[in-house]
Design an enzyme around this catalytic site. Structure first.
Site, PDB file in Angstrom:
ATOM      1  N   SER A  45     -26.182  32.739 -11.522  1.00 10.00           N
ATOM      2  CA  SER A  45     -25.827  32.694 -12.931  1.00 10.00           C
ATOM      3  C   SER A  45     -26.803  31.904 -13.800  1.00 10.00           C
ATOM      4  O   SER A  45     -26.905  32.167 -14.993  1.00 10.00           O
ATOM      5  CB  SER A  45     -24.418  32.127 -13.094  1.00 10.00           C
ATOM      6  OG  SER A  45     -24.310  30.873 -12.456  1.00 10.00           O
ATOM      7  N   HIS A  49     -22.201  38.326 -12.452  1.00 13.24           N
ATOM      8  CA  HIS A  49     -23.272  38.760 -13.366  1.00 13.24           C
ATOM      9  C   HIS A  49     -23.910  40.081 -12.941  1.00 13.24           C
ATOM     10  O   HIS A  49     -24.883  40.518 -13.546  1.00 13.24           O
ATOM     11  CB  HIS A  49     -24.347  37.678 -13.488  1.00 13.24           C
ATOM     12  CG  HIS A  49     -23.829  36.428 -14.120  1.00 13.24           C
ATOM     13  ND1 HIS A  49     -23.757  36.263 -15.484  1.00 13.24           N
ATOM     14  CD2 HIS A  49     -23.311  35.300 -13.577  1.00 13.24           C
ATOM     15  CE1 HIS A  49     -23.236  35.081 -15.751  1.00 13.24           C
ATOM     16  NE2 HIS A  49     -22.947  34.477 -14.611  1.00 13.24           N
ATOM     17  N   LYS A  63     -17.574  39.163 -18.241  1.00  9.58           N
ATOM     18  CA  LYS A  63     -18.987  39.165 -18.641  1.00  9.58           C
ATOM     19  C   LYS A  63     -19.372  40.560 -19.134  1.00  9.58           C
ATOM     20  O   LYS A  63     -19.009  40.909 -20.246  1.00  9.58           O
ATOM     21  CB  LYS A  63     -19.812  38.612 -17.493  1.00  9.58           C
ATOM     22  CG  LYS A  63     -19.524  37.110 -17.430  1.00  9.58           C
ATOM     23  CD  LYS A  63     -19.954  36.348 -16.260  1.00  9.58           C
ATOM     24  CE  LYS A  63     -19.523  34.897 -16.481  1.00  9.58           C
ATOM     25  NZ  LYS A  63     -19.407  34.129 -15.278  1.00  9.58           N
TER      26      LYS A  63
HETATM   27  C1  LIG Z   1     -18.632  33.021 -14.848  1.00  8.74           C
HETATM   28  C2  LIG Z   1     -18.590  32.965 -13.385  1.00  8.74           C
HETATM   29  C3  LIG Z   1     -17.385  32.780 -12.703  1.00  8.74           C
HETATM   30  C4  LIG Z   1     -16.112  32.466 -13.428  1.00  8.74           C
HETATM   31  O1  LIG Z   1     -15.603  33.593 -14.038  1.00  8.74           O
HETATM   32  P1  LIG Z   1     -14.537  33.426 -15.237  1.00  8.74           P
HETATM   33  O2  LIG Z   1     -13.870  34.754 -15.280  1.00  8.74           O
HETATM   34  O3  LIG Z   1     -15.318  33.107 -16.448  1.00  8.74           O
HETATM   35  O4  LIG Z   1     -13.611  32.331 -14.838  1.00  8.74           O
HETATM   36  C5  LIG Z   1     -17.410  32.831 -11.333  1.00  8.74           C
HETATM   37  N1  LIG Z   1     -18.557  33.030 -10.649  1.00  8.74           N
HETATM   38  C6  LIG Z   1     -19.743  33.187 -11.278  1.00  8.74           C
HETATM   39  C7  LIG Z   1     -20.981  33.402 -10.473  1.00  8.74           C
HETATM   40  C8  LIG Z   1     -19.796  33.142 -12.666  1.00  8.74           C
HETATM   41  O5  LIG Z   1     -20.959  33.259 -13.287  1.00  8.74           O
END
Ligand SMILES: *Cc1c(COP(=O)(O)O)cnc(C)c1O
Length: 391
Positions: free
Chosen positions: A180, A208, A239
């Site tokens: 990320s 991602h 995302k």
């Molecule tokens: C953003 C993210 C999460 C958390 O997801 P949310 O739905 O925002 O709680 C988990 N793992 C990774 C790799 C992320 O980038």
């Protein structure tokens, strides 16, 4: 230590290290332009890669469900909160991911702190890439399993650690599929091959990658054709899908097991049905409009090459996440402020989100940006890089 001193001291420490954080207020909707404290800026930090967060079709799907089913879901899934909207979404995701079964969690964070402790416990060992997301780190802590954090993508290290782990009851390798903060991709084929050789389970976090990688856009498992070799596939709907929530895909037995044992699934209220409906619509759009991800990947590639040729360090980025490393937290803050003065918003990312000495600007390219937006970004980076003597 008196109560008040404790808090004062903690805040003074954070400020002294340039890692104090504060909330900034935006007004929506998400897009290439957002309003930051009353002023319009070009936004280069959103995870809304495909530009779906403000897509009218998601709104319509949510409004339709809202009118029909109301807002709250009333209870947890196992009491009386399990609605058709949840089943429809789970069936859609399982189909999209070519998996037998799927469950959705309220957020990605909750998925990771639910999956790992239910799957692993004392007597097991978890191999975790050092750059994995904080929610994986927390899930591991909650599991009480032994942990081996291997250096980022270091397959030799991972193999020698697996070799020594035959006495544990279970071995599991867990990795982000797209990292990320670095924007690079896990060595999926190598991990799958090691997992076979050393009888280890594999879990990936596609937060991602979902919507971005692979021909269909279902993630890195698809890109590397290893869908059938990965035991636990989680990802978020917050995302590229532009919605909220998360999924976990796997075998029917695995999903039934999580329904029975995953505490962050069991002991929480079910996702509002309108949120599930919007997520379902987002996946339909991903399937119908594959060009969105192609444009994003192409524009990211061009932006990355341009930054590199100016002399910036963009690490091993291969995705719409482009880090520009400036090392110290103070430099990252200064850089971000200079960009903001030019109307460009790129958040400074500092420890503990990233390792010390790797503070950075984390640029994300989305389908909302046009050529002019990206040109402005590059001009501002060049000017600021020169001014701060970084290039
Ligand atoms: C953003 C993210 C999460 C958390 O997801 P949310 O739905 O925002 O709680 C988990 N793992 C990774 C790799 C992320 O980038």
């Amino acid at each position: 230590m008196p109560k008040v001193d404790f808090l004062n001291q903690a805040m003074i420490d954070l400020k002294g290290k340039d890692i104090l954080r504060c909330l900034r207020e935006f007004s929506g909707p998400q897009g290439s332009r957002i309003i930051l404290e009353g002023r319009q800026v070009v936004n280069f930090c959103s995870n809304d890669y495909l530009g779906l967060a403000s897509d009218p079709r998601l709104q319509e799907a949510a409004i339709k469900a809202l009118k029909k089913e109301g807002f709250g879901s009333g209870s947890s899934r196992l009491i009386c909160g399990n609605l058709k909207a949840h089943r429809d979404l789970e069936e859609k995701i399982a189909d999209f991911k070519k998996a037998q079964a799927c469950i959705v969690f309220s957020t990605g964070y909750m998925a990771n702190i639910g999956i790992l402790p239910s799957f692993c416990s004392k007597g097991d060992i978890i191999f975790s890439d050092k750059l994995n997301h904080a929610s994986i780190v927390d899930g591991i802590l909650l599991s009480r399993a032994q942990v081996c954090r291997y250096p980022h993508k270091d397959m030799n290290f991972l193999e020698s650690a697996l070799k020594k782990a035959s006495d544990y009851r279970k071995r599991i390798i867990v990795t982000d599929s797209v990292f990320s903060m670095d924007g690079d991709i896990a060595l999926m084929k190598e991990i799958v091959s090691l997992s076979r050789q050393y009888d280890a389970f594999v879990m990936i976090d596609e937060a991602h990658a979902f919507g971005i990688l692979g021909k269909k856009g279902s993630g890195a498992a698809e890109l590397f054709s290893v869908e059938q070799d990965i035991d636990i596939q989680m990802g978020t709907l917050s995302k590229a899908a532009g919605s909220f929530g998360a999924y976990c895909c796997g075998s029917k037995e695995l999903i039934d097991f999580f329904i029975n044992s995953s505490r962050s699934f069991i002991y929480t209220t079910a996702m509002p049905p309108c949120v599930a409906a919007a997520s379902l619509k987002a996946i339909e759009i991903m399937e119908k409009e594959p060009y969105r991800k192609e444009i994003v990947l192409k524009n990211a590639q061009q932006t990355r090459e341009a930054l590199k040729s100016m002399g910036f360090d963009t690490m091993q980025s291969q995705t719409p996440i482009i880090p520009v490393v400036v090392s110290e937290p103070s430099a990252a803050l200064k850089f971000s402020q200079e960009l903001l003065d030019q109307g460009i918003f790129v958040q400074a990312i500092r420890p503990p989100t990233v390792p010390p000495k790797t503070s950075r600007l984390r640029i994300t390219i989305t389908a909302n940006h046009n050529d002019e937006d990206r040109k402005r970004l590059l001009t501002a980076f060049y000017k600021t890089g020169k001014k701060l003597c970084l290039i």
